[in-house]
Design a protein around this motif. Sequence first.
Motif, PDB file in Angstrom:
ATOM      1  N   MET A   1       0.154  56.523   6.677  1.00  0.00           N
ATOM      2  CA  MET A   1       0.041  55.633   5.247  1.00  0.00           C
ATOM      3  C   MET A   1       1.411  54.975   4.934  1.00  0.00           C
ATOM      4  SD  MET A   1      -3.278  55.187   4.613  1.00  0.00           S
ATOM      5  CE  MET A   1      -3.380  55.131   6.024  1.00  0.00           C
ATOM      6  N   ALA A   2       2.412  56.072   5.009  1.00  0.00           N
ATOM      7  CA  ALA A   2       3.834  55.545   4.842  1.00  0.00           C
ATOM      8  C   ALA A   2       4.295  54.771   5.910  1.00  0.00           C
ATOM      9  CB  ALA A   2       4.596  56.730   4.598  1.00  0.00           C
ATOM     10  N   TYR A   3       3.954  55.003   7.198  1.00  0.00           N
ATOM     11  CA  TYR A   3       4.504  54.092   8.257  1.00  0.00           C
ATOM     12  C   TYR A   3       3.707  52.648   8.389  1.00  0.00           C
ATOM     13  CZ  TYR A   3       6.085  58.470  10.624  1.00  0.00           C
ATOM     14  OH  TYR A   3       6.729  59.529  10.846  1.00  0.00           O
ATOM     15  N   GLN A   4       2.661  52.578   7.861  1.00  0.00           N
ATOM     16  CA  GLN A   4       1.862  51.416   7.823  1.00  0.00           C
ATOM     17  C   GLN A   4       2.631  50.528   6.876  1.00  0.00           C
ATOM     18  OE1 GLN A   4      -2.299  51.508   6.733  1.00  0.00           O
ATOM     19  NE2 GLN A   4      -2.389  49.080   6.612  1.00  0.00           N
ATOM     20  N   HIS A   5       3.042  50.946   5.501  1.00  0.00           N
ATOM     21  CA  HIS A   5       3.886  50.241   4.685  1.00  0.00           C
ATOM     22  C   HIS A   5       5.080  49.772   5.352  1.00  0.00           C
ATOM     23  CE1 HIS A   5       5.527  48.594   1.085  1.00  0.00           C
ATOM     24  NE2 HIS A   5       6.512  49.259   1.296  1.00  0.00           N
ATOM     25  N   ILE A   6       5.763  50.556   5.999  1.00  0.00           N
ATOM     26  CA  ILE A   6       7.231  50.460   6.584  1.00  0.00           C
ATOM     27  C   ILE A   6       6.882  49.226   7.801  1.00  0.00           C
ATOM     28  CG2 ILE A   6       9.123  51.464   8.025  1.00  0.00           C
ATOM     29  CD1 ILE A   6       8.733  54.097   6.838  1.00  0.00           C
ATOM     30  N   TYR A   7       5.699  49.328   8.560  1.00  0.00           N
ATOM     31  CA  TYR A   7       5.517  48.317   9.496  1.00  0.00           C
ATOM     32  C   TYR A   7       5.198  46.946   8.774  1.00  0.00           C
ATOM     33  CZ  TYR A   7       6.818  50.697  13.523  1.00  0.00           C
ATOM     34  OH  TYR A   7       7.597  51.191  14.427  1.00  0.00           O
ATOM     35  N   ASP A   8       4.548  47.159   7.670  1.00  0.00           N
ATOM     36  CA  ASP A   8       4.276  45.928   6.832  1.00  0.00           C
ATOM     37  C   ASP A   8       5.519  45.177   6.554  1.00  0.00           C
ATOM     38  OD1 ASP A   8       1.426  45.372   6.926  1.00  0.00           O
ATOM     39  OD2 ASP A   8       1.023  46.866   5.299  1.00  0.00           O
ATOM     40  N   MET A   9       6.126  46.004   5.833  1.00  0.00           N
ATOM     41  CA  MET A   9       7.756  45.471   5.578  1.00  0.00           C
ATOM     42  C   MET A   9       8.529  44.902   6.807  1.00  0.00           C
ATOM     43  SD  MET A   9       7.751  45.670   2.433  1.00  0.00           S
ATOM     44  CE  MET A   9       5.999  45.066   2.601  1.00  0.00           C
ATOM     45  N   GLN A  10       8.472  45.684   7.985  1.00  0.00           N
ATOM     46  CA  GLN A  10       9.038  45.008   8.999  1.00  0.00           C
ATOM     47  C   GLN A  10       8.517  43.813   9.559  1.00  0.00           C
ATOM     48  OE1 GLN A  10      12.152  46.637   9.960  1.00  0.00           O
ATOM     49  NE2 GLN A  10      11.589  48.221  11.545  1.00  0.00           N
ATOM     50  N   LEU A  11       7.191  43.730   9.528  1.00  0.00           N
ATOM     51  CA  LEU A  11       6.691  42.684  10.137  1.00  0.00           C
ATOM     52  C   LEU A  11       6.762  41.340   9.026  1.00  0.00           C
ATOM     53  CD1 LEU A  11       3.636  44.442  11.484  1.00  0.00           C
ATOM     54  CD2 LEU A  11       5.234  42.996  13.052  1.00  0.00           C
ATOM     55  N   GLY A  12       7.292  41.343   8.046  1.00  0.00           N
ATOM     56  CA  GLY A  12       7.384  40.395   6.984  1.00  0.00           C
ATOM     57  C   GLY A  12       6.200  40.446   6.099  1.00  0.00           C
ATOM     58  N   SER A  13       5.430  41.101   6.027  1.00  0.00           N
ATOM     59  CA  SER A  13       4.004  40.941   5.339  1.00  0.00           C
ATOM     60  C   SER A  13       4.103  41.093   4.034  1.00  0.00           C
ATOM     61  CB  SER A  13       2.963  41.815   6.046  1.00  0.00           C
ATOM     62  OG  SER A  13       1.822  42.042   5.207  1.00  0.00           O
ATOM     63  N   ASN A  14       3.345  40.481   3.181  1.00  0.00           N
ATOM     64  CA  ASN A  14       3.153  41.022   1.643  1.00  0.00           C
ATOM     65  C   ASN A  14       2.145  42.103   1.397  1.00  0.00           C
ATOM     66  OD1 ASN A  14       5.430  38.995   1.056  1.00  0.00           O
ATOM     67  ND2 ASN A  14       3.667  37.333   1.207  1.00  0.00           N
ATOM     68  N   GLU A  15       1.587  42.398   2.415  1.00  0.00           N
ATOM     69  CA  GLU A  15       0.774  43.824   2.253  1.00  0.00           C
ATOM     70  C   GLU A  15       1.415  44.885   1.719  1.00  0.00           C
ATOM     71  OE1 GLU A  15      -2.658  43.449   2.437  1.00  0.00           O
ATOM     72  OE2 GLU A  15      -2.529  41.327   3.096  1.00  0.00           O
ATOM     73  N   ASN A  16       0.763  45.551   0.792  1.00  0.00           N
ATOM     74  CA  ASN A  16       1.234  46.906   0.399  1.00  0.00           C
ATOM     75  C   ASN A  16      -0.012  47.877   0.206  1.00  0.00           C
ATOM     76  OD1 ASN A  16       2.297  49.210  -0.835  1.00  0.00           O
ATOM     77  ND2 ASN A  16       2.918  48.037  -2.597  1.00  0.00           N
ATOM     78  N   ILE A  17      -0.327  48.596   0.998  1.00  0.00           N
ATOM     79  CA  ILE A  17      -1.281  49.579   0.976  1.00  0.00           C
ATOM     80  C   ILE A  17      -1.526  50.410   0.008  1.00  0.00           C
ATOM     81  CG2 ILE A  17      -0.777  51.545   2.395  1.00  0.00           C
ATOM     82  CD1 ILE A  17      -3.503  51.395   3.712  1.00  0.00           C
ATOM     83  N   PHE A  18      -0.381  50.923  -0.650  1.00  0.00           N
ATOM     84  CA  PHE A  18      -0.261  52.074  -1.820  1.00  0.00           C
ATOM     85  C   PHE A  18      -1.054  51.471  -3.066  1.00  0.00           C
ATOM     86  CE2 PHE A  18       2.204  53.543   1.574  1.00  0.00           C
ATOM     87  CZ  PHE A  18       2.230  54.961   1.364  1.00  0.00           C
ATOM     88  N   PRO A  19      -1.221  50.622  -3.465  1.00  0.00           N
ATOM     89  CA  PRO A  19      -1.811  50.107  -4.745  1.00  0.00           C
ATOM     90  C   PRO A  19      -3.179  50.288  -4.756  1.00  0.00           C
ATOM     91  CG  PRO A  19      -0.294  48.604  -4.525  1.00  0.00           C
ATOM     92  CD  PRO A  19      -0.205  49.186  -3.419  1.00  0.00           C
ATOM     93  N   GLN A  20      -3.738  50.091  -3.321  1.00  0.00           N
ATOM     94  CA  GLN A  20      -5.146  50.341  -3.171  1.00  0.00           C
ATOM     95  C   GLN A  20      -5.267  51.742  -3.076  1.00  0.00           C
ATOM     96  OE1 GLN A  20      -6.367  48.839   0.725  1.00  0.00           O
ATOM     97  NE2 GLN A  20      -7.910  50.301   1.046  1.00  0.00           N
ATOM     98  N   LEU A  21      -4.292  52.687  -2.531  1.00  0.00           N
ATOM     99  CA  LEU A  21      -4.599  53.959  -2.405  1.00  0.00           C
ATOM    100  C   LEU A  21      -4.759  54.653  -3.768  1.00  0.00           C
ATOM    101  CD1 LEU A  21      -2.351  54.970   0.493  1.00  0.00           C
ATOM    102  CD2 LEU A  21      -4.578  54.455   0.568  1.00  0.00           C
ATOM    103  N   THR A  22      -3.991  54.090  -4.868  1.00  0.00           N
ATOM    104  CA  THR A  22      -4.184  54.442  -6.239  1.00  0.00           C
ATOM    105  C   THR A  22      -5.272  54.277  -6.783  1.00  0.00           C
ATOM    106  OG1 THR A  22      -3.050  52.681  -7.140  1.00  0.00           O
ATOM    107  CG2 THR A  22      -1.597  54.635  -6.337  1.00  0.00           C
TER     108      THR A  22
END
Length: 560
Positions: free
Chosen positions: A515-536
């Motif tokens: 889950m942490a790596y997914q967010h890091i890769y979203d940032m690396q790929l220039g995406s506006n996605e952020n999975i963590f609000p969904q996880l909360t």
Amino acid sequence: MRYKWLNYLSRHNHQKTFLTDYRDGMGAKLTCTALNYRLKQGEQANIVLKEVDALWLHGQSQPDECDPLFAKWKKAGMMTSERVIQRIEIAAKEGNRSIIHYLKRQLPADKQYIADAWLAVTRDSSRVSRQNLFPFENQSHESEVIVWALEKLAWKKPELASGVYTQYQDKGLFSNAQQHIIKRAIALSFTLDRLPQASQWLEKADIDGASDDIKLWHVSHLLRTRNWQGVVDVIDNAPLHIQQEENYRYWKARALEMLGQSMQATVIYQELAEERHYYGFMASAHIGEIPSLSHSPAPKDAEAMAIVARTPATLRAIEFFRLDRNTSARREWYYLLSHIPESRVTDAGILAYEWGLYDQAINSFAQSGYWDDVERRFPLAFDDVFSQKAQTHNISKSLAMAIARRESSFRTDAISSVGATGLMQLMPGTARYVAQEKVTRNALFNANDNIEYGMQYLRYLMDKLNNNPVLVSASYNAGWRKVLEWLPADEALPVDIWIENIPYKETRAYVKAVMAYQHIYDMQLGSNENIFPQLTRDMIPSAEAVSTHPVTGTLQLAPK
């Protein structure tokens, strides 16, 4: 070569040459031969025979070459009852019952019952409840039997184990360390089986000197039962260094938030949000901030990198990589990292990154401790392949890259101990199942093919698990059937609490990392996605609230 040479010398009785060329750690057979030769060469017996203890204290039968040595050792009075019992204990714990019968005969009659007790409990751990096995004449040895058997019994029948423990507790048999072993096994068994006795036994087990996992499971159990005040109390009563660990800081904030103490919770969340890990990203989501990557690239020293690039080990490594002899190449790289100054290891990591040796770059940065170079530690390896396959199979590219990063650090030739292969660590049988075609192991070493089959498998899991990334990542590690067993019994659980209660330590860590790596890769790929609000916000549905298709096993919400 040395092993074969020494065997040749022993067959031809070349004693002096054997002793000259012998080295420690050559195995029991050659070690016994060496000790026998030393005695024959006239070395003092009291010096040589002291080295027999390590050979004797072994759970398996030793080679015939050791028999003459053991006979001399015994004749010298060094085979004491204590050493015989020690070996019985080792053999019992290794499951070698046959040798116990032989060792029993080496004991005086009044101590042979200890061997009988070991034989009884290794056949059936519940026999520990038979007090006639334990006359309490050699309590230190009898307690070893009881503790071992109780620990085994606890994982199968915790109710019986707790009763037997109570039966022996008042006899003063157990040391503090032994108490911790027994209480841990009983408490965790009750907890993992979600039995009502868990609370009582976790409190008994969670005391000074207990293993770290007791505290983790105590908090996890309180979270699952929504005992928020209990969470705060357990954490506040922990040693300060434990309170400062990121998981306990997060859960204290979470508990305070649920208790209505939002200001105190926010202070902790804000501190955690500055840190780059799963709990820091979760904390960020709770206060509505974008998680911080704190990226700080390692400074590039061209002169230092050139020096590293010219070392013989580096030159050999790169040639091996060009020849696709990856194992040899990695050996050279490991040699390089162990023979250059620590200050140059980061330079080696940058060099590996620029050459496209991504797994070596990741390893080099890990060894140097330069954690803040996020771009190089989380490289966009095989970017085009991941993009195309992700689009084809409608899979999050960042999730797929996160899994590959966690599984293999992008090693195309990675093979696990159980046979999982390649970038995405697929079992050949799994690849064949999802592809519905013949898949060779060699095909799984090809990055393009491996990513294709990995994406097909992720699509399969997504379809089966209602597109839930947490359940999918857990399933990728532990298998979807096991994950379905872990669904909460009768009520939905918040995602973070469910993750914290995953029974397998490896899978818990895996899901958090992915889950942490997914967010890091979203940032690396220039995406506006952020999975963590969904996880909360998300809940993991209870087993009661879902059904599974009788043929496909696909997770479905049960009708109300």
